[in-house]
Design an enzyme around this catalytic site. Sequence first.
Site, PDB file in Angstrom:
ATOM      1  N   SER A  92       0.831  -1.207   0.000  1.00  0.00           N
ATOM      2  CA  SER A  92       0.000   0.000   0.000  1.00  0.00           C
ATOM      3  C   SER A  92       0.864   1.255   0.000  1.00  0.00           C
ATOM      4  CB  SER A  92      -0.935   0.012   1.216  1.00  0.00           C
ATOM      5  OG  SER A  92      -1.934  -0.977   1.064  1.00  0.00           O
ATOM      6  N   LYS A  99       1.106   7.300  -6.447  1.00  0.00           N
ATOM      7  CA  LYS A  99       0.071   8.334  -6.577  1.00  0.00           C
ATOM      8  C   LYS A  99       0.607   9.710  -6.189  1.00  0.00           C
ATOM      9  CE  LYS A  99      -3.359   4.821  -5.932  1.00  0.00           C
ATOM     10  NZ  LYS A  99      -3.884   3.841  -5.022  1.00  0.00           N
ATOM     11  N   GLN A 143      -6.936   3.931   0.430  1.00  0.00           N
ATOM     12  CA  GLN A 143      -6.110   2.886  -0.168  1.00  0.00           C
ATOM     13  C   GLN A 143      -6.559   1.509   0.333  1.00  0.00           C
ATOM     14  OE1 GLN A 143      -3.645   3.187  -2.541  1.00  0.00           O
ATOM     15  NE2 GLN A 143      -3.562   0.971  -2.536  1.00  0.00           N
TER      16      GLN A 143
HETATM   17  N1  LIG Z   1      -5.252  -1.780  -3.619  1.00  0.00           N
HETATM   18  C1  LIG Z   1      -4.512  -1.565  -4.684  1.00  0.00           C
HETATM   19  N2  LIG Z   1      -4.141  -0.308  -4.981  1.00  0.00           N
HETATM   20  C2  LIG Z   1      -3.380  -0.048  -6.086  1.00  0.00           C
HETATM   21  O1  LIG Z   1      -3.025   1.116  -6.335  1.00  0.00           O
HETATM   22  C3  LIG Z   1      -2.994  -1.167  -6.922  1.00  0.00           C
HETATM   23  C4  LIG Z   1      -3.395  -2.453  -6.556  1.00  0.00           C
HETATM   24  N3  LIG Z   1      -4.162  -2.614  -5.459  1.00  0.00           N
HETATM   25  N4  LIG Z   1      -3.027  -3.540  -7.261  1.00  0.00           N
HETATM   26  C5  LIG Z   1      -2.060  -3.448  -8.324  1.00  0.00           C
HETATM   27  C6  LIG Z   1      -2.163  -2.151  -8.994  1.00  0.00           C
HETATM   28  C7  LIG Z   1      -1.025  -1.772  -9.887  1.00  0.00           C
HETATM   29  N5  LIG Z   1      -0.820  -0.375  -9.631  1.00  0.00           N
HETATM   30  C8  LIG Z   1      -0.006   0.450 -10.366  1.00  0.00           C
HETATM   31  C9  LIG Z   1      -0.244   1.805 -10.438  1.00  0.00           C
HETATM   32  C10 LIG Z   1       0.571   2.616 -11.187  1.00  0.00           C
HETATM   33  C11 LIG Z   1       1.617   2.086 -11.879  1.00  0.00           C
HETATM   34  C12 LIG Z   1       2.492   3.010 -12.643  1.00  0.00           C
HETATM   35  O2  LIG Z   1       2.182   4.162 -12.851  1.00  0.00           O
HETATM   36  N6  LIG Z   1       3.653   2.517 -13.079  1.00  0.00           N
HETATM   37  C13 LIG Z   1       4.609   3.292 -13.803  1.00  0.00           C
HETATM   38  C14 LIG Z   1       5.889   3.396 -13.009  1.00  0.00           C
HETATM   39  C15 LIG Z   1       5.665   4.150 -11.738  1.00  0.00           C
HETATM   40  C16 LIG Z   1       6.807   3.960 -10.744  1.00  0.00           C
HETATM   41  O3  LIG Z   1       7.264   2.828 -10.570  1.00  0.00           O
HETATM   42  O4  LIG Z   1       7.212   4.957 -10.126  1.00  0.00           O
HETATM   43  C17 LIG Z   1       4.868   2.631 -15.160  1.00  0.00           C
HETATM   44  O5  LIG Z   1       4.509   1.456 -15.298  1.00  0.00           O
HETATM   45  O6  LIG Z   1       5.368   3.315 -16.048  1.00  0.00           O
HETATM   46  C18 LIG Z   1       1.864   0.741 -11.837  1.00  0.00           C
HETATM   47  C19 LIG Z   1       1.051  -0.069 -11.084  1.00  0.00           C
HETATM   48  C20 LIG Z   1      -1.524  -0.004  -8.533  1.00  0.00           C
HETATM   49  N7  LIG Z   1      -2.238  -1.012  -8.053  1.00  0.00           N
END
Ligand SMILES: Nc1nc(=O)c2c([nH]1)NC[C@@H]1CN(c3ccc(C(=O)N[C@@H](CCC(=O)O)C(=O)O)cc3)C=[N+]21
Length: 203
Positions: A92, A99, A143
């Site tokens: 989390s 975010k 979250q």
């Molecule tokens: N309760 C819960 N809350 C979540 O927020 C949640 C979840 N479960 N389960 C899995 C997913 C996956 N997730 C991502 C969000 C943004 C990127 C993202 O923006 N990634 C960037 C890189 C960002 C970085 O690493 O700084 C990219 O791929 O280019 C990736 C993965 C949130 N999740």
Amino acid sequence: MLPQKQRENTSCTFLGPNLPDVWVLSENTSPHTLTTGSSQSVDDGHSATILEGTSIATEIKLKVAEEISRMKSEIGKFPKLVVVLVGDRRDSHRFIDIKLEACEKVGIETVVSELPENCTQKELLDVVSSFNDDKDVHGIVVQLPLPQDPSNEEFQSTGDVCFEEAVKVASAITPVPGGIGPVTIAMLLSNTLDSAKRAFGMF
Ligand SMILES: Nc1nc(=O)c2c([nH]1)NC[C@@H]1CN(c3ccc(C(=O)N[C@@H](CCC(=O)O)C(=O)O)cc3)C=[N+]21
């Protein structure tokens, strides 16, 4: 459902605007002119648009950054998002950090409100309620998962549909992982901006 590895064999190409990972303000970025997506034809002639989420997310974030910049210079105000975390899960914290970083890049102010693992549902609802009553707050994210909630992290991060089967019948599809995460972040920013615009009477 096919194992993740088999995805590497698909022959589709992902097209995107290949934008740099910096929020340079651009005059002509609009969510209505998204250029992202390629077509994958299947043997029967059906063709699905492959959505490349990371590029779409980049375009949305550029547009949000540009609008917030204009908002600041025109009325001296900016959107504010509150993230509520109950407990202390490592994953989390990681998702929240993504975010917060995204908010910072586009100019959304953030507040993180941390509650102890053993807080009651009423305490959580009271916290959310008080932020809801705060006119300077334009978005609230709780979250997940909350303590005791069964976690479905694995589902979310490895995809919930068989890509190779669905691509044969879908009109548009995105691989997971491959852009859902970044697009949810981009939409969080965009929705917070929309909420702020309503609060400031900017239509
Ligand atoms: N309760 C819960 N809350 C979540 O927020 C949640 C979840 N479960 N389960 C899995 C997913 C996956 N997730 C991502 C969000 C943004 C990127 C993202 O923006 N990634 C960037 C890189 C960002 C970085 O690493 O700084 C990219 O791929 O280019 C990736 C993965 C949130 N999740």
